[in-house]
Design an enzyme around this catalytic site. Structure first.
Site, short mmCIF file in Angstrom:
data_model
loop_
_atom_site.label_atom_id
_atom_site.label_comp_id
_atom_site.label_asym_id
_atom_site.label_seq_id
_atom_site.Cartn_x
_atom_site.Cartn_y
_atom_site.Cartn_z
N PHE B 26 0.82 -1.28 0.03
CA PHE B 26 0.10 -0.14 -0.13
C PHE B 26 0.90 1.19 -0.01
O PHE B 26 0.64 2.06 -0.44
CB PHE B 26 -0.89 0.03 1.16
CG PHE B 26 -2.17 -0.86 0.99
CD1 PHE B 26 -3.03 -0.75 0.23
CD2 PHE B 26 -2.22 -2.07 1.76
CE1 PHE B 26 -4.25 -1.51 0.04
CE2 PHE B 26 -3.16 -3.04 1.58
CZ PHE B 26 -4.16 -2.81 0.69
N GLY B 27 2.03 1.28 0.87
CA GLY B 27 2.88 2.39 0.75
C GLY B 27 3.57 2.49 -0.39
O GLY B 27 3.33 3.57 -1.06
N GLU B 184 -11.61 -12.46 11.20
CA GLU B 184 -12.24 -12.63 9.72
C GLU B 184 -12.28 -14.16 9.35
O GLU B 184 -13.39 -14.70 8.69
CB GLU B 184 -12.02 -11.66 8.70
CG GLU B 184 -12.10 -10.43 9.25
CD GLU B 184 -11.75 -9.23 8.25
OE1 GLU B 184 -12.76 -8.27 7.93
OE2 GLU B 184 -10.88 -9.30 7.60
N GLN B 331 -4.50 2.17 5.72
CA GLN B 331 -4.65 3.63 5.47
C GLN B 331 -3.34 4.40 6.01
O GLN B 331 -2.89 5.37 5.31
CB GLN B 331 -5.78 4.22 6.55
CG GLN B 331 -7.09 4.11 5.79
CD GLN B 331 -6.94 4.76 4.53
OE1 GLN B 331 -6.61 5.82 4.19
NE2 GLN B 331 -7.66 4.17 3.24
#
Lengths: 449, 449
Positions: B26-27, B184, B331
């Site tokens: 993601f980064g 999950e 995020q």
């Protein structure tokens, strides 16, 4: 992880005649489906837990489809209540003892009333262990994932070398075998070369990527009509695939493929689609085995043993029309499986059996977008977009699950309009057995390491 | 297969400052996207050729999605013309030499002007090699496929034993770690147990299938709010998941898991989701490494070295609001990557840098169909179907490719209405390292064999 001796087949006692089916391919699947609604206990053994739609396997290898699009879990297929006395076991069958009507598996033996061999075929390297060691087969889903990773890793590596000779050996793809698998694979690779790879690898010049299709006979698609062969050859050449007919591969050491005529091709990727032989099990009478296949009569009965049958690719049913047996495609297997279900039912009712008569629905091969050939019943051959459309329709129609159809159609439409291939993922370092010794480079990607 | 010394990085000479990004998570992904439109040469190294949407990895493990649904090839993402001077290399980075501004890879060294470590995390076994050897991690796609095969093979084997103790050890699933992954995963397994497995395995009694969720702290989902933890615990218990809080796993030998309190659970499948540590590379100054993560200032600069940055999970940015650094979710990594792109641009323009300020968009976890919890910004916690709908929407929104969104949505809708899971394929015999010695049983499925 358990040992064999901790497991057992654990099949409930049969209250009805027990039919043991070895293999969940086209033959075994259709036999079991038709049989399970009749008065039999049906036991199916397979080393895989899924039924694969192998005509589309090359699409998995070329990152067009994921495995779930062409394979359906056998337990899912037989999960409904229509199949009350059906029992699947994920286990390898070693052989049978016809005298005691016993089937031997890796985790125990079991009695059968009727045994059906539907084991299909395995890659045939004609005794060349070196080629077996270094080439990439394309027979099963793991093979396709191996090949996909190999192709993508080759392009990655080609962009990581300044040495033109090494780069060329990574960009040369040699497909041995001009049958449907080889032809369709070559076509898919040519499409990738034209539409996908140049944007993925801007640093590479894909005019240097050579796709060789090597066939021992004098034409491609030997099982199809001469006209289909001519059309196909034309299509392949339009797509810049290098076709070498009447050519045999003599050796391949993982780096250089040497042809019978002495020519050499440097390649890191040699795909073996040149031949198959029957996946035999022990216990078949010597006289009933011919060229790795099991001789059967017109009722698919194996001669010399009682209540043993063979269907599909493993079965060799000679007839006037087919002196060498039926073509090794899905239809004969499907039709034999369906007929055998009827005949086993007749057998227990002491009704006369119906001999097998192959209904040729025609054969198809796709070479690329809008390019396909079809031999239709009645010796009619067509090509181009119309054949392509038929090919697509037929394949969708024969895909097993509703879901698979959905997945495949959406994938195809997506790719048809975008030229995009969705699944270019190198999932893990699949390597050839011959490379196991020098895994160091690929160990870097090995998440187990 | 080539040797390292036959390859080289082969990156074109930089006409603009060269930013080397280690990792395409993601980064790294968001940094490279924003950076490539600016005046930099961007070089990305990763051991995988794809960007994975890891929050959905558990769905691959539970046969809900295929890998292509949650992963996108990096070359596809950066294939467009917006990324002219972007260069991806599929290679492992060993470390850096900050004094000479050199990055060391397995196939050679290269100079960098700016280096960004975005390597994320790896499973942390807290030094317990036995657990590392026998447990199943769930960090990467191969892990998920390993686990999927293991689960399905366990059910296959459970139907092949008469020994109740052995069957129970195959039907006991132990998940260690009550974070999002563990929760999950437990939820998805409970759904399978209720809706899918009984029809697949009519011979098995799934009331005997136990799903254990073992957490060392006093609540599940420790990163989320206390209210979310309570809701989640309630949901999990409604789904008959056995929750063990304040409980540590002391040892696991592949057959029996022993808890700190002495309790023992016989299981063939222990899933390790208990902790992660930073995937460090060599060359970081000692004083900048804390608990396996790299200390950075509010500009993501690594202290003690020049022009070296760290973003995402590997970065440890302490602040008043986050004295232990930011939560290890997508995020912070995304936002740090995007800001660093701006700041590197400001740096070369000698403009003042902007300090990082985390914008909390809230966090979500799904437990099952219609069951989810969400901590919304402003300390509001919701649950039930509404949270589930938000979860679905958010995850779709953050999936990378258009195609992936399509695949995932269609899969979800299909499963939501049919309860069916499409991809229950045992693709190949994935085994734990500890089992490599006794592979005999699984070799029967090994198509290489």
């Amino acid at each position: 992880m358990l040992r064999e001796d901790q497991l057992s087949l654990n099949i409930p006692a049969a209250t009805k005649p027990r039919v043991v089916i070895v293999g969940g391919g086209f033959g075994g699947l259709n036999l079991a489906k038709k049989l399970s609604n009749k008065d039999f206990q049906v036991v199916m053994f397979d080393r895989q837990n899924y039924h694969g739609f192998w005509p589309l396997l090359y699409q998995v290898a070329t990152a067009g489809l994921e495995p779930d699009a062409i394979a359906e879990p056998l337990r899912k297929i037989f999960g409904s209540d229509d199949y009350q006395d059906f029992h699947f076991r994920l286990v390898k069958v070693k052989g049978i003892d016809p005298t005691t009507k016993t089937v031997h598996t890796l985790i125990g033996d079991m009695h059968y009333d009727y045994l059906v061999v539907a084991t299909g075929t395995k890659s045939n390297y004609f005794g060349n262990d070196q080629i077996k060691k270094y080439s990439f087969p394309l027979k099963q889903i793991p093979d396709a994932l191996n090949l996909r990773s190999q192709l993508l890793q080759s392009f990655e590596q080609a962009s990581m070398t300044k040495n033109p000779e090494i780069r060329q050996s990574l960009l040369n793809i040699v497909i041995v075998g001009g049958g449907p698998t080889g032809v369709e694979l070559a076509g898919a690779l040519a499409e990738m070369r034209q539409h996908v790879l140049p944007t993925d690898y801007p640093g590479l010049d894909f005019s240097q990527m050579n796709i060789y299709l090597v066939e021992g006979l004098d034409r491609v698609l030997p099982p199809m009509s001469a006209e289909a062969s001519v059309k196909t050859k034309k299509y392949l050449e339009e797509m810049d695939i290098i076709i070498k007919l009447n050519t045999l591969v003599e050796s391949y050491d993982g780096n250089v493929a040497t042809l019978k005529n002495g020519d050499q091709i440097r390649t890191q990727t040699l795909i073996w689609a040149a031949g198959v032989s029957g996946a035999l099990i022990d216990g078949m009478p010597q006289e009933s085995v011919e060229r790795g296949r099991i001789l059967v009569n017109q009722y698919n009965q194996v001669q010399g043993v009682e209540d043993v049958y063979a269907i599909g690719d493993i079965a060799l049913m000679k007839s006037e029309e087919f002196p060498k047996g039926h073509p090794g495609v899905a239809q004969p297997a499907i039709q034999q499986g369906q007929l055998l279900a009827k005949n086993l039912d007749r057998l227990v009712r002491n009704e006369p059996l119906e001999p097998f008569k192959y209904f040729d629905k025609g054969s198809l091969a796709i070479i690329g977008r809008n390019r396909a050939v079809a031999d239709l019943p009645g010796n009619k051959t067509i090509g181009g977009f119309f054949a392509w459309a038929i090919w697509l329709f037929v394949h969708i129609a024969y895909l097993v699950g509703f879901r698979n159809k959905l997945v495949v159609v959406s994938n195809w439409l997506y790719r048809f309009f975008t030229y995009e291939r969705g699944t270019r993922l190198i999932i893990r370092p699949f390597v050839r057995k011959g490379d196991r010794v020098k895994r160091k480079f690929f160990d870097q990607y090995d998440t187990d390491a």
